[in-house]
Design a protein around this motif. Structure first.
Motif, PDB file in Angstrom:
ATOM      1  N   UNK A 129       0.813  -1.167  -0.055  1.00 42.10           N
ATOM      2  CA  UNK A 129      -0.062  -0.004   0.093  1.00 42.10           C
ATOM      3  C   UNK A 129       0.805   1.266   0.036  1.00 42.10           C
ATOM      4  N   UNK A 130       2.180   1.159  -0.260  1.00 41.75           N
ATOM      5  CA  UNK A 130       3.053   2.500  -0.025  1.00 41.75           C
ATOM      6  C   UNK A 130       2.832   3.137  -1.558  1.00 41.75           C
ATOM      7  N   UNK A 131       3.128   4.289  -1.514  1.00 47.88           N
ATOM      8  CA  UNK A 131       3.160   5.085  -2.783  1.00 47.88           C
ATOM      9  C   UNK A 131       4.986   5.091  -3.166  1.00 47.88           C
ATOM     10  N   UNK A 132       5.567   4.389  -4.301  1.00 48.81           N
ATOM     11  CA  UNK A 132       6.688   4.234  -4.563  1.00 48.81           C
ATOM     12  C   UNK A 132       6.833   4.903  -5.835  1.00 48.81           C
ATOM     13  N   UNK A 133       8.217   5.554  -6.030  1.00 53.72           N
ATOM     14  CA  UNK A 133       8.548   6.001  -7.221  1.00 53.72           C
ATOM     15  C   UNK A 133      10.198   5.640  -7.327  1.00 53.72           C
ATOM     16  N   UNK A 134      10.539   5.458  -8.472  1.00 52.26           N
ATOM     17  CA  UNK A 134      12.095   5.170  -9.019  1.00 52.26           C
ATOM     18  C   UNK A 134      12.711   6.426  -9.572  1.00 52.26           C
ATOM     19  N   UNK A 135      14.064   6.480  -8.474  1.00 51.01           N
ATOM     20  CA  UNK A 135      14.645   8.018  -8.741  1.00 51.01           C
ATOM     21  C   UNK A 135      15.940   7.575  -9.398  1.00 51.01           C
ATOM     22  N   UNK A 136      16.558   8.065 -10.656  1.00 51.82           N
ATOM     23  CA  UNK A 136      17.952   7.606 -10.868  1.00 51.82           C
ATOM     24  C   UNK A 136      18.768   8.501 -10.302  1.00 51.82           C
ATOM     25  N   UNK A 137      20.198   7.956 -10.208  1.00 55.50           N
ATOM     26  CA  UNK A 137      21.052   9.005  -9.492  1.00 55.50           C
ATOM     27  C   UNK A 137      22.552   8.730 -10.245  1.00 55.50           C
ATOM     28  N   UNK A 138      23.473   9.845  -9.778  1.00 52.56           N
ATOM     29  CA  UNK A 138      24.849   9.700 -10.165  1.00 52.56           C
ATOM     30  C   UNK A 138      25.985   9.304  -9.031  1.00 52.56           C
ATOM     31  N   UNK A 139      26.666   8.626  -9.127  1.00 59.72           N
ATOM     32  CA  UNK A 139      27.286   8.256  -8.132  1.00 59.72           C
ATOM     33  C   UNK A 139      28.693   8.659  -7.979  1.00 59.72           C
ATOM     34  N   UNK A 140      29.259   9.246  -6.940  1.00 56.43           N
ATOM     35  CA  UNK A 140      30.392   9.734  -6.867  1.00 56.43           C
ATOM     36  C   UNK A 140      31.520   8.913  -6.745  1.00 56.43           C
ATOM     37  N   UNK A 141      32.516   8.962  -7.868  1.00 59.03           N
ATOM     38  CA  UNK A 141      33.627   8.034  -7.934  1.00 59.03           C
ATOM     39  C   UNK A 141      34.949   8.869  -7.651  1.00 59.03           C
ATOM     40  N   UNK A 142      36.062   8.150  -7.729  1.00 59.25           N
ATOM     41  CA  UNK A 142      37.441   8.885  -7.112  1.00 59.25           C
ATOM     42  C   UNK A 142      37.517   9.980  -8.246  1.00 59.25           C
ATOM     43  N   UNK A 143      37.062   9.776  -9.728  1.00 56.94           N
ATOM     44  CA  UNK A 143      37.272  10.848 -10.485  1.00 56.94           C
ATOM     45  C   UNK A 143      36.376  12.019 -10.486  1.00 56.94           C
ATOM     46  N   UNK A 144      35.405  11.602  -9.666  1.00 51.97           N
ATOM     47  CA  UNK A 144      34.193  13.014  -9.947  1.00 51.97           C
ATOM     48  C   UNK A 144      32.889  12.019  -9.993  1.00 51.97           C
ATOM     49  N   UNK A 145      31.810  12.922 -10.189  1.00 51.13           N
ATOM     50  CA  UNK A 145      30.307  12.446 -10.140  1.00 51.13           C
ATOM     51  C   UNK A 145      30.287  11.678 -11.456  1.00 51.13           C
TER      52      UNK A 145
ATOM     53  N   UNK B  82      24.503   9.763 -15.435  1.00 46.59           N
ATOM     54  CA  UNK B  82      23.349   9.589 -14.873  1.00 46.59           C
ATOM     55  C   UNK B  82      22.874   8.128 -15.178  1.00 46.59           C
ATOM     56  N   UNK B  83      21.745   7.863 -14.354  1.00 47.01           N
ATOM     57  CA  UNK B  83      21.350   6.473 -14.001  1.00 47.01           C
ATOM     58  C   UNK B  83      22.264   5.299 -13.730  1.00 47.01           C
ATOM     59  N   UNK B  84      23.541   5.534 -13.141  1.00 48.29           N
ATOM     60  CA  UNK B  84      24.173   4.571 -12.472  1.00 48.29           C
ATOM     61  C   UNK B  84      23.909   4.285 -11.245  1.00 48.29           C
ATOM     62  N   UNK B  85      22.880   4.803 -10.644  1.00 48.37           N
ATOM     63  CA  UNK B  85      22.223   4.345  -9.435  1.00 48.37           C
ATOM     64  C   UNK B  85      20.928   4.490  -9.696  1.00 48.37           C
ATOM     65  N   UNK B  86      20.119   3.601  -8.673  1.00 42.37           N
ATOM     66  CA  UNK B  86      18.580   3.660  -8.729  1.00 42.37           C
ATOM     67  C   UNK B  86      18.257   3.391  -7.098  1.00 42.37           C
TER      68      UNK B  86
ATOM     69  N   UNK C 197      30.874  12.620   3.656  1.00 43.63           N
ATOM     70  CA  UNK C 197      31.444  12.159   2.405  1.00 43.63           C
ATOM     71  C   UNK C 197      30.372  12.038   1.157  1.00 43.63           C
ATOM     72  N   UNK C 198      30.421  12.624   0.190  1.00 48.05           N
ATOM     73  CA  UNK C 198      29.376  12.548  -0.891  1.00 48.05           C
ATOM     74  C   UNK C 198      29.261  11.035  -1.558  1.00 48.05           C
ATOM     75  N   UNK C 199      28.072  10.565  -1.572  1.00 50.07           N
ATOM     76  CA  UNK C 199      27.761   9.143  -2.077  1.00 50.07           C
ATOM     77  C   UNK C 199      27.130   9.140  -3.369  1.00 50.07           C
ATOM     78  N   UNK C 200      26.144   9.932  -3.600  1.00 49.41           N
ATOM     79  CA  UNK C 200      25.459  10.215  -4.983  1.00 49.41           C
ATOM     80  C   UNK C 200      24.433  11.296  -4.820  1.00 49.41           C
TER      81      UNK C 200
END
Length: 263
Positions: free
Chosen positions: A85-101, A104-108, A160-163
């Motif tokens: 019964x929960x209201x759920x949406x999928x969000x895309x994300x960008x992951x921080x790597x050693x070289x930077x961000x 797109x769409x490399x995290x869900x 520390x930035x994750x995504x």
């Protein structure tokens, strides 16, 4: 949608109570149980298994007692939440790597709205929170896994930035090109190592290749497992599933296809 039998099997798999109503207390309980029982792992990438985007991954989690990455565990968990019964949406994300961000769409991740308030739910990052995080505040959010901030979609752990998440919901099909990259590119972190990791009430247990690391009570013990039988036994003891063979060593080409399936 999951049928009623699958919902009950999923709840049993993660050791969770069924919430009477889709409220915040129920969401917190369900996410915590999911995080503590479903490992963050990439074994399928090294076992020539298909990587599913959709309902078929529920079988892997519920009936095979396995885990996966964000493209697997979060959509599966989203199906369970929707059925409850929960209201759920999928969000895309960008992951921080050693070289930077990263791209797109490399995290869900999931956005779950409860009583009009949106919450970040993530069970598939490796350093994700154990409990839902508020989108509506930039203040520090203490969690058993550390102190998180969510500022304009940017998620940090102990500063520390994750995504960084996009506010616009996405469909599973939008992640198919990025999954192909994760599955096939030699630069993919999922092809660099073989890992399986699970938080515990006392810390975390991780099997990376043949090295078993157990963090508990502020202490860390590393053990190098010397033979195949010991590695298979470690998967059984610490993660609760059996394998009929070990994953191949990283970066050894698969014998079959890319093994990507959208369902």
């Amino acid at each position: 949608m999951l049928d009623e039998q699958t919902v009950e099997e999923y709840l049993h798999r993660i050791g969770a109570r069924r919430p009477a109503v889709p409220d915040l207390a129920g969401l917190r309980h369900l996410q915590e149980r999911h995080v503590l029982t479903v490992p963050f792992e990439n074994l399928g990438y090294h076992l020539d298994e298909e990587i599913h985007l959709g309902g078929a991954v529920v079988d892997k989690i519920v009936r095979d007692r396995r885990g996966g990455g964000c493209y697997e565990t979060n959509p599966a968990f989203g199906l369970l939440l929707t059925a409850l019964g929960y209201e759920v949406e999928i969000l895309p994300g960008r992951v921080y790597r050693p070289a930077g961000l990263g791209p797109p769409y490399c995290h869900l991740a999931l956005r779950v709205t409860v009583d009009g308030e949106p919450w970040l739910v993530d069970t598939g990052f490796g350093r994700n929170s154990r409990l839902p995080l508020r989108f509506s505040t930039a203040a520090a959010q203490p969690d058993p896994h550390g102190t998180y901030h969510v500022r304009d979609g940017e998620v940090t752990l102990d500063d520390k930035p994750l995504y960084r998440l996009d506010d616009r919901p996405a469909a599973l099909d939008d992640f198919r090109p990025t999954l192909w990259w994760w599955r096939t590119c030699p630069d993919s972190p999922f092809l660099q190592d073989v890992f399986c990791s699970l938080p515990t009430a006392e810390g975390r247990v991780t099997l990376k290749g043949r090295r078993l690391t157990i963090d508990a009570g502020g202490e860390r013990v590393r053990t190098d497992l010397t033979d195949d039988a010991a590695v298979l036994a470690a998967y059984r003891k610490h993660f609760g599933f059996d394998l009929d063979r070990l994953p191949r060593d990283p970066l050894i080409p698969a014998s079959g296809t890319t093994g990507i399936k959208l369902d």
